[in-house]
Design an enzyme around this catalytic site. Structure first.
Site: not given
Ligand code: ARG
Length: 463
Positions: A28, A115, A160-161, A282, A288, A290, A295, A322, A330
């Site tokens: 991660s 955790n 309205t509408h 455009s 144009k 825009n 948007e 956990y 994330k």
């Molecule tokens: N990268 C993990 C997360 O975002 C960190 C926690 C991982 N904990 C574990 N026991 N593998 O949740």
């Protein structure tokens, strides 16, 4: 990493390292490196507490603190090689600490788990993000209040509408937008209080056998309180869901403004214009111009709503405590914050430069029989029951449509044909100015009320 090496931080019970595809799948650090500064803050607070309760010596704490601070500086300076083989931000930093200060670095993880560490990091990160977002929302609210003041007397059709309903002032319309954002600020403030609680100390799930002082860590990190139950502390992400939900509402509000700006900028309306620098062209139609910012903001609402559904779905099947599923929290959180900061900041920059075409707004209000309700109210004041008045005005409108004119263009004799109580003073209520000025109470569209509401909104913004 080669499959013969076992993992540096948890490899003790393994006879081989992860398969290359597994390593790539489970890492991660490619996205959670964003948590580095908060991870380091949390680690320093944890280590300081460990030394206060006698688990680390003051000297050990001093070395750990200095080592972490140096790593923080290198990361901030872009001078840190993140290693995906070390999985995440936490193990990258811890492993570097051990490289830098020696075996002492391995003591940092005493009495904690990734955790409770990651839950702490996200809460710290999100708290800062909320504060930044509150600042941008405040800036946009200020800009809307300024436009409201400038356009307090500008008359436009209220719809309205999507049909012309009654005349309103442009300033009144801007203050409606501002009111939505005022509630958004309120909501962010309320949920910030629930984000701002400390999970650290929950360790993996059950707490720790060391004599930790969670209150001390909470104080150092600026948390309002500690999370009471360790299983809950490491596992729930309801605080993030609340945040993304509030973010979805903000985007929904911005999306509605966008929809209106797009319509108003269409030559068919011509109510407003934006400077060229806020528009794009455009590639085929040379004429144009825009309103792409509006948007795209409307479009980005979709992805934030998607993140909300992602987080809700992420949580719904998880047993305590956990689970690694939570690593998937994330990217939705980060992208929500990035998207919101971008969109709100752009709108805050852009709104002061919206040109309002008062004549086009006024013409549109005039064309749509927008003072018909005022005529009905006039008849009521002359003793006609409202339902009868409604009918009389309906007939007058039918006549005006056939004649191709506005109510105010019908002469007195014609109007009297619909009701004998109508006198010359009827033309006062048939004017747009008379119509808006008559709605002169708190929350009404009268220019004086708009100015009073501007003052109240500014005062709220300041506290
Ligand atoms: N990268 C993990 C997360 O975002 C960190 C926690 C991982 N904990 C574990 N026991 N593998 O949740």
């Amino acid at each position: 990493m080669s499959s013969s090496d076992s993992h540096q931080t948890w490899g003790g019970r393994f006879s081989e390292g992860p398969d290359a595809r597994v390593a790539a799948f489970t890492e991660s650090v490619s996205f959670d490196a964003r948590l580095a500064a908060h991870d380091i803050r949390g680690s320093i607070a944890h280590a300081r507490m460990l030394s206060a309760v006698g688990v680390l010596t003051p000297d050990e704490f001093g070395q750990i603190e200095a080592g972490l601070a140096a790593i923080g500086e290198r990361i901030a300076g872009g001078d840190f090689a993140w290693d995906p083989a070390l999985e995440d931000v936490h193990m990258n930093i811890e492993s570097r600490l051990t490289d830098d200060i020696g075996a002492l670095g391995k003591k940092l993880h005493t009495a904690r788990s990734r955790n409770d560490q990651v839950a702490t990091d996200i809460r710290l990160w999100l708290r800062d993000a909320i504060d930044a977002l509150l600042g941008e929302v405040r800036r946009l609210r200020g800009a809307l209040i300024d436009v409201a003041e400038r356009e307090a007397d500008t008359i436009m059709p209220g719809f309205t509408h999507m049909q012309v309903a009654q005349p309103v002032t442009f300033g009144h319309h801007m203050l409606a937008w501002q009111a939505m954002l005022a509630r958004d600020s309120e909501r962010l403030g309320e949920l910030r209080a629930r984000v701002n609680r400390l999970p650290l100390g929950a360790a993996a799930l059950a707490g720790t056998t060391f004599p930790i002082d969670r209150e001390m860590v909470a104080r150092e990190l600026g948390f309002d309180s500690v999370i009471d139950n360790s299983l809950d502390a490491v596992s729930d992400r309801d605080f993030a869901i609340e945040f993304v939900s509030a973010a979805s509402l903000i985007m929904t509000h911005l999306s509605r403004y966008s929809e209106e700006l797009v319509l108003w900028m269409s030559p068919a309306f011509g109510f407003v214009d934006l400077p060229d620098r806020y528009c794009t062209g455009s590639s085929i139609m040379p004429q144009k111009k825009n309103p792409d910012v509006a948007e795209i903001v409307r479009g980005k609402t979709a992805r934030v709503n998607g993140h909300l559904v992602a987080l809700l779905t992420l949580m719904k099947g998880q047993p305590l405590a956990y689970n690694r599923d939570n690593q998937e929290d994330k990217e939705p959180i980060f992208d929500t914050v990035d998207t919101l900061l971008n969109c709100v900041a752009l709108y805050a920059d852009m709104m002061p430069h919206v040109t309002v075409h008062a004549d086009a707004c006024r013409d549109a209000a005039r064309k749509g029989f927008s003072t018909a309700t005022d005529l009905a109210d006039y008849l009521v004041r002359k003793g006609v029951a409202f339902r009868d008045a409604h009918e009389i005005v309906g007939k007058s409108v039918q006549h005006a449509i056939a004649a191709g004119c506005d109510l105010a263009d019908l002469d007195l004799a014609t109007l009297k044909g619909f009701s004998t109580v109508i006198e010359d003073d009827v033309y006062d209520v048939l004017t747009l100015e008379g119509s808006v000025a008559a709605r002169n109470h708190i929350g009404g569209t009268a220019p004086d009320q708009v100015r009073a509401a501007v003052a109240r909104s500014r005062a709220r913004l300041a506290d």
